[in-house]
Motif scaffolding. Structure first.
Motif, PDB file in Angstrom:
ATOM      1  N   PRO A 162       0.803  -1.222   0.000  1.00 49.98           N
ATOM      2  CA  PRO A 162       0.000   0.000   0.000  1.00 49.98           C
ATOM      3  C   PRO A 162       0.839   1.278   0.000  1.00 49.98           C
ATOM      4  N   ALA A 163       2.166   1.159   0.111  1.00 52.35           N
ATOM      5  CA  ALA A 163       3.002   2.339   0.339  1.00 52.35           C
ATOM      6  C   ALA A 163       3.657   2.906  -0.907  1.00 52.35           C
ATOM      7  N   THR A 164       3.932   2.077  -1.899  1.00 53.80           N
ATOM      8  CA  THR A 164       4.620   2.562  -3.095  1.00 53.80           C
ATOM      9  C   THR A 164       3.701   3.488  -3.889  1.00 53.80           C
ATOM     10  N   PRO A 165       4.153   4.712  -4.212  1.00 55.04           N
ATOM     11  CA  PRO A 165       3.287   5.639  -4.957  1.00 55.04           C
ATOM     12  C   PRO A 165       3.027   5.140  -6.373  1.00 55.04           C
ATOM     13  N   TRP A 166       1.815   5.381  -6.828  1.00 54.14           N
ATOM     14  CA  TRP A 166       1.417   4.903  -8.162  1.00 54.14           C
ATOM     15  C   TRP A 166       0.310   5.794  -8.704  1.00 54.14           C
ATOM     16  N   LEU A 167       0.320   5.974 -10.025  1.00 48.02           N
ATOM     17  CA  LEU A 167      -0.704   6.759 -10.713  1.00 48.02           C
ATOM     18  C   LEU A 167      -1.667   5.828 -11.434  1.00 48.02           C
ATOM     19  N   TYR A 168      -2.944   6.008 -11.145  1.00 50.73           N
ATOM     20  CA  TYR A 168      -4.004   5.305 -11.874  1.00 50.73           C
ATOM     21  C   TYR A 168      -4.490   6.228 -12.979  1.00 50.73           C
ATOM     22  N   GLY A 169      -4.480   5.754 -14.213  1.00 53.01           N
ATOM     23  CA  GLY A 169      -4.951   6.560 -15.332  1.00 53.01           C
ATOM     24  C   GLY A 169      -6.436   6.376 -15.538  1.00 53.01           C
ATOM     25  N   GLY A 170      -7.187   7.445 -15.413  1.00 53.81           N
ATOM     26  CA  GLY A 170      -8.636   7.351 -15.495  1.00 53.81           C
ATOM     27  C   GLY A 170      -9.189   7.799 -16.837  1.00 53.81           C
ATOM     28  N   LYS A 171     -10.341   8.452 -16.786  1.00 54.25           N
ATOM     29  CA  LYS A 171     -11.052   8.851 -18.000  1.00 54.25           C
ATOM     30  C   LYS A 171     -10.390  10.064 -18.655  1.00 54.25           C
ATOM     31  N   SER A 172     -10.773  10.288 -19.896  1.00 55.10           N
ATOM     32  CA  SER A 172     -10.312  11.479 -20.615  1.00 55.10           C
ATOM     33  C   SER A 172     -11.455  11.993 -21.480  1.00 55.10           C
ATOM     34  N   TYR A 173     -11.358  13.247 -21.907  1.00 55.78           N
ATOM     35  CA  TYR A 173     -12.368  13.795 -22.807  1.00 55.78           C
ATOM     36  C   TYR A 173     -11.706  14.832 -23.711  1.00 55.78           C
ATOM     37  N   SER A 174     -12.390  15.170 -24.771  1.00 56.30           N
ATOM     38  CA  SER A 174     -11.873  16.189 -25.683  1.00 56.30           C
ATOM     39  C   SER A 174     -13.026  16.972 -26.279  1.00 56.30           C
ATOM     40  N   ARG A 175     -12.905  18.291 -26.182  1.00 57.43           N
ATOM     41  CA  ARG A 175     -13.822  19.192 -26.872  1.00 57.43           C
ATOM     42  C   ARG A 175     -13.032  19.969 -27.920  1.00 57.43           C
ATOM     43  N   GLN A 176     -13.686  20.890 -28.609  1.00 62.98           N
ATOM     44  CA  GLN A 176     -13.016  21.623 -29.679  1.00 62.98           C
ATOM     45  C   GLN A 176     -11.708  22.254 -29.225  1.00 62.98           C
ATOM     46  N   SER A 177     -11.732  22.940 -28.080  1.00 60.39           N
ATOM     47  CA  SER A 177     -10.554  23.692 -27.658  1.00 60.39           C
ATOM     48  C   SER A 177     -10.001  23.237 -26.305  1.00 60.39           C
ATOM     49  N   GLU A 178     -10.454  22.081 -25.809  1.00 64.15           N
ATOM     50  CA  GLU A 178      -9.959  21.607 -24.519  1.00 64.15           C
ATOM     51  C   GLU A 178      -9.939  20.089 -24.488  1.00 64.15           C
ATOM     52  N   THR A 179      -8.874  19.546 -23.927  1.00 64.11           N
ATOM     53  CA  THR A 179      -8.792  18.110 -23.706  1.00 64.11           C
ATOM     54  C   THR A 179      -8.242  17.880 -22.313  1.00 64.11           C
ATOM     55  N   SER A 180      -8.600  16.753 -21.716  1.00 66.21           N
ATOM     56  CA  SER A 180      -8.225  16.517 -20.334  1.00 66.21           C
ATOM     57  C   SER A 180      -8.107  15.027 -20.065  1.00 66.21           C
TER      58      SER A 180
END
Length: 224
Positions: A162-180
């Motif tokens: 439980p101690a080792t740091p880790w990134l979980y990759g979740g959802k993403s989206y894209s609009r005309q002028s923004e993506t996340s």
């Protein structure tokens, strides 16, 4: 010269030393041992490839029951030259188990004909063609690092770690002028919680890494 096969303790009294100068390279015991090591390695690779999920504590909670704090403030990464796209952190959600945040790219000129998500990939998955994605690295207060290069279940720490740091990759989206793209960092940093977020993206001209330092104690109550 004595060669030690990887994984062998040279001081173990059971270790056999093979003289390569006198036909050692043809020793059947050596070949058998190497075969065992290769089989063990293949079994471990198969085990990791079979991991399709991670424990719940490694994912953002499904509701706000364990939400400690939140902020919709946006933190813009400085760039070494003027561009028509800003990259930023936003939508911070701090849980007892970790920190959820969005990596956001926003175009300043909304008149471009293509979706920004067709040119900029903020997720942990490579996109083709060409093969590219942003690099995201997070340095924790204790010096440990989590990156979006290792966001899939086979790359996650063992379930009993439980101690080792880790990134979980979740959802993403894209609009005309923004993506996340959404990420979840676990476990939640303890104590003095200055965390450094660093990005680079040579494919869109960000060759020099850019960093933002956030002190998460400013978002959380004492003892939360």
């Amino acid at each position: 010269m004595v060669k030690f096969v990887e994984g062998i303790d040279r001081d173990d009294p059971r270790v056999r030393r093979i003289n390569y100068a006198i036909g050692g390279e043809n020793n059947p015991e050596l070949y058998a041992h190497i075969a065992r090591l290769e089989a063990r390695k293949a079994a471990e690779e198969a085990r990791l490839a079979a991991r399709k999920d991670v424990p719940a504590r490694r994912k953002p909670p499904g509701d706000d029951d364990t939400l400690v704090a939140s902020s919709d403030e946006e933190f813009v990464f400085a760039q070494d030259q003027t561009r028509d796209v800003e990259l930023m952190l936003g939508r911070l959600r701090i849980y007892r188990t970790g920190i959820r945040f969005d990596l956001i790219a926003r175009e300043q000129d909304e008149g471009r004909g293509t979706f920004i998500g067709e040119r900029i990939n903020l997720t942990h998955r490579f996109r083709r063609p060409p093969k590219h994605r942003i690099y995201l690295g997070i340095v924790l207060p204790d010096g440990k690092i989590a990156t979006n290069k290792k966001c899939t279940p086979p790359q996650a720490p063992e379930d009993d770690d439980p101690a080792t740091p880790w990134l979980y990759g979740g959802k993403s989206y894209s609009r005309q002028s923004e993506t996340s793209a959404t990420y979840f960092l676990s476990p939640r940093p303890e104590g003095s919680s200055e965390v450094v977020f660093t990005i680079s993206y040579p494919e869109i001209g960000i060759d020099r890494a850019s960093s933002i330092t956030l002190d998460f104690t400013r978002f959380t109550r004492s003892g939360a």
